[in-house]
Design a protein around this motif. Structure first.
Motif, PDB file in Angstrom:
ATOM      1  N   ILE A  36       0.597  -1.197   0.012  1.00  0.00           N
ATOM      2  CA  ILE A  36      -0.129  -0.404  -0.033  1.00  0.00           C
ATOM      3  C   ILE A  36       0.975   1.226  -0.049  1.00  0.00           C
ATOM      4  O   ILE A  36       1.942   1.024   0.708  1.00  0.00           O
ATOM      5  N   VAL A  37       0.103   2.288  -1.085  1.00  0.00           N
ATOM      6  CA  VAL A  37       1.375   3.396  -0.720  1.00  0.00           C
ATOM      7  C   VAL A  37       0.383   4.221  -0.469  1.00  0.00           C
ATOM      8  O   VAL A  37      -0.403   5.265  -0.576  1.00  0.00           O
ATOM      9  N   VAL A  38       1.200   5.325   0.754  1.00  0.00           N
ATOM     10  CA  VAL A  38       0.995   6.743   1.673  1.00  0.00           C
ATOM     11  C   VAL A  38       2.217   7.469   1.600  1.00  0.00           C
ATOM     12  O   VAL A  38       2.492   7.225   1.977  1.00  0.00           O
ATOM     13  N   ALA A  39       1.988   8.331   0.749  1.00  0.00           N
ATOM     14  CA  ALA A  39       2.972   9.238   0.156  1.00  0.00           C
ATOM     15  C   ALA A  39       2.200  10.528   0.658  1.00  0.00           C
ATOM     16  O   ALA A  39       1.185  10.950   0.305  1.00  0.00           O
ATOM     17  N   PRO A  40       3.603  11.737   0.905  1.00  0.00           N
ATOM     18  CA  PRO A  40       2.867  13.108   1.003  1.00  0.00           C
ATOM     19  C   PRO A  40       2.765  13.566  -1.082  1.00  0.00           C
ATOM     20  O   PRO A  40       2.985  12.802  -1.998  1.00  0.00           O
ATOM     21  N   ASP A  41       1.187  14.641  -1.044  1.00  0.00           N
ATOM     22  CA  ASP A  41       0.733  14.839  -2.147  1.00  0.00           C
ATOM     23  C   ASP A  41       1.520  15.849  -2.975  1.00  0.00           C
ATOM     24  O   ASP A  41       0.412  15.671  -3.918  1.00  0.00           O
TER      25      ASP A  41
END
Length: 260
Positions: A36-41
């Motif tokens: 799962i990828v969760v990163a700054p916008d």
């Protein structure tokens, strides 16, 4: 994790959710694990370990299935692990950063900070950087292939939850990489001078100058490995205590006096 359960990997970065490096990393690691990828916008390079405490954060699903966070790399990992994810990951992998994270860079790096936040929260963590800049051909496929090898080893052999692996990859085709070196952090000279300028209204503004060149970059350091065409793997810890100085500080602190 049971033998029948597939490894879960949380991926983040500091170049932003739309950066090419994180897409290469996600594709490569998806062959090993559920990701799962969760990163700054957006690009939050050099954000270090900052958390956003003065405003709420939003998590937004992107068309490619990645999730963006309106905050820092540390925010992204923190939110994911402390309540947003339905299940906890087995490992945090941050990258692939475009740019070196060598020596002193780890103190400023958002890439390393995302991995470090995973470590703070109790998970094995790896940071991956490609030593390139945005003006040249970027061999993300090389770094992705190397990341896959290292992560596979970490899954098979276990990675201490007390250690972060800081991996830097030369910006070369895979067949030109000479091998792997386990290294220590070197360190740089003082940063270059600020760059003064003016805005369109004539007001003075400043740009932070580039990082200094390496001062300690000899054999055994991460700088030397990269210059020699090797992947640098540096195990780093978060305990900054200078144990060698403790006795000396005890001695001179005995002379401190409280007075009104």
């Amino acid at each position: 994790m049971s033998e029948n359960t597939k490894t879960q990997i949380l991926i983040s970065n500091d170049d932003g959710v739309h950066a090419p490096g994180i897409a290469h990393l996600a594709t490569s690691l998806s062959e090993l694990a559920d990701i799962i990828v969760v990163a700054p916008d957006r690009d939050r390079s050099a954000a270090s370990n900052s958390l956003t405490l003065d405003q709420p954060l939003r998590v937004i699903k992107q068309p490619n299935g990645f999730y963006s966070v309106t905050g820092t790399p540390t925010d992204s990992v923190h939110i994911a692990i402390t309540g947003w994810l339905d299940s906890h990951p087995d490992m945090i992998v941050s990258g692939i950063n475009c740019g070196a994270n060598l020596g002193d860079d780890v103190l400023y790096s958002g890439t390393v900070a995302a991995a470090m936040e995973g470590r703070f929260l109790g998970y094995p963590a790896i940071a991956i950087s490609l030593v390139c800049d945005h003006r040249e051909r970027q061999y993300f496929e090389t770094a992705a292939a190397i990341a896959k090898q290292i992560v596979a080893k970490a899954i098979a052999g276990g990675l201490s939850k007390k250690t972060i692996l800081n991996v830097n990859v030369p910006n070369l085709p895979l067949d030109q990489i000479k091998g792997f070196k386990v290294t220590r952090l070197g360190y740089r000279h003082i940063a270059e001078q600020i760059v003064p300028s003016q805005d369109p209204r004539g007001n003075q503004i400043f740009w932070i100058g580039p990082a200094g060149v390496e001062q300690d970059g000899g054999p055994g350091t991460d700088f030397h490995a990269i210059k020699s065409g090797y992947v640098s793997i540096t195990p780093i810890k978060v305990d900054l205590t200078d144990f060698e100085m403790m006795d000396k500080i005890v001695n001179w602190s005995n002379g401190l006096v409280f007075s009104l």
